[in-house]
Design a protein around this motif. Structure first.
Motif, PDB file in Angstrom:
ATOM      1  N   LYS A 110       0.825  -1.209   0.000  1.00 15.59           N
ATOM      2  CA  LYS A 110       0.000   0.000   0.000  1.00 15.59           C
ATOM      3  C   LYS A 110       0.857   1.256   0.000  1.00 15.59           C
ATOM      4  CE  LYS A 110      -3.769   2.417   2.196  1.00 15.59           C
ATOM      5  NZ  LYS A 110      -4.959   2.345   3.076  1.00 15.59           N
ATOM      6  N   ASN A 113       2.444   1.680  -3.436  1.00 12.73           N
ATOM      7  CA  ASN A 113       1.393   2.029  -4.381  1.00 12.73           C
ATOM      8  C   ASN A 113       0.987   3.491  -4.212  1.00 12.73           C
ATOM      9  OD1 ASN A 113      -0.892   1.243  -6.331  1.00 12.73           O
ATOM     10  ND2 ASN A 113      -2.041   2.012  -4.592  1.00 12.73           N
ATOM     11  N   LYS A 117       1.317   6.347  -7.015  1.00 10.64           N
ATOM     12  CA  LYS A 117       0.056   6.972  -7.406  1.00 10.64           C
ATOM     13  C   LYS A 117       0.177   8.496  -7.407  1.00 10.64           C
ATOM     14  CE  LYS A 117      -3.278   7.087  -4.374  1.00 10.64           C
ATOM     15  NZ  LYS A 117      -4.368   6.631  -3.477  1.00 10.64           N
TER      16      LYS A 117
END
Length: 243
Positions: A110, A113, A117
């Protein structure tokens, strides 16, 4: 890092939230966490009139006050991820007490990511919006992602997953694209899972009935032993990322 919001009065907390509402809102939009440099750069891109020195000071003030906390990405790295503490997040979840605010997950997958992002937004999305002569703002960024049917800024919880199904459905209808049985079934399941999330995780009183479509789909999916076959025959839009 220890929470320090308890040292502030309720009036001081509210005043601080109102003072830095735009910056706090941006962190929440990004998924409640971001690298310090990314947050500073992106905020200035979305607010061209902002002074980068003032933004840096605002971030520091939110850290010192306990509105923004820090977590070390890896033991071997000095890089730290900033994330919203439960008090400012309680505004977005409409919770009266911080104890009812869901905890954040800091798995390696996470965190990385999240970094990629935000970097994608800075390096690709904003420049693409400028090339198309779109007004650069937080609202327009969301509209642009909606227009492109992207789930990039969805948090992954069941509420946002259902919202993405709604967006995807609207785009297909406007483009004259027929929706098949599998999508309609998953859409029904996403609606149920949204209600289940609101009821079980957000602790809101909501009537919840069994979803026959979910029971049927899960039974069918579990009959396959191979993960590849499950992925092949049972798609799920909450893992799609159309940037």
């Amino acid at each position: 890092m220890k929470h320090t919001t308890h040292k502030l009065t309720n009036e001081q907390k509210e005043a601080l939230f109102d003072k830095h509402k735009d910056l706090i809102s941006l962190v929440h939009l990004l998924g409640d966490m971001a690298l310090r440099k990314q947050l500073k750069v992106l905020y200035c891109m979305l607010h061209p009139d902002a002074d980068i020195t003032d933004v840096e000071f605002a971030i520091a003030e939110l850290i010192v006050s306990g509105f923004l906390l820090q977590v070390q990405i890896q033991k071997t790295s000095k890089t730290q991820m900033l994330y919203l503490s439960k008090y400012p997040r309680s505004y977005f979840y409409n919770k009266e007490t911080t104890g009812d605010v869901p905890a954040l997950n800091f798995t390696n997958a996470k965190v990385y990511n999240q970094i990629f992002k935000v970097d994608y937004i800075i390096q690709h999305l904003i420049p693409d919006m400028k090339q198309r002569n779109f007004l650069i703002s937080e609202d327009n960024l969301l509209s642009y992602l909606y227009w492109s049917s992207s789930n990039l800024l969805l948090s992954g919880n069941q509420c946002n997953t259902f919202d993405f199904y709604e967006c995807f459905k609207d785009v297909c209808v406007k483009q004259g694209i027929a929706l098949d049985f599998d999508f309609k079934r998953d859409y029904e399941i996403a609606s149920y899972e949204k209600d289940a999330y609101i009821c079980n995780q957000l602790k809101q009183d909501l009537p919840l009935q069994k979803c026959k479509a979910k029971i049927q789909r899960d039974t069918e999916r579990n009959s396959y032993t191979s993960d590849n076959e499950k992925g092949k025959y049972f798609y799920n839009l909450d893992i799609v990322n159309i940037g």
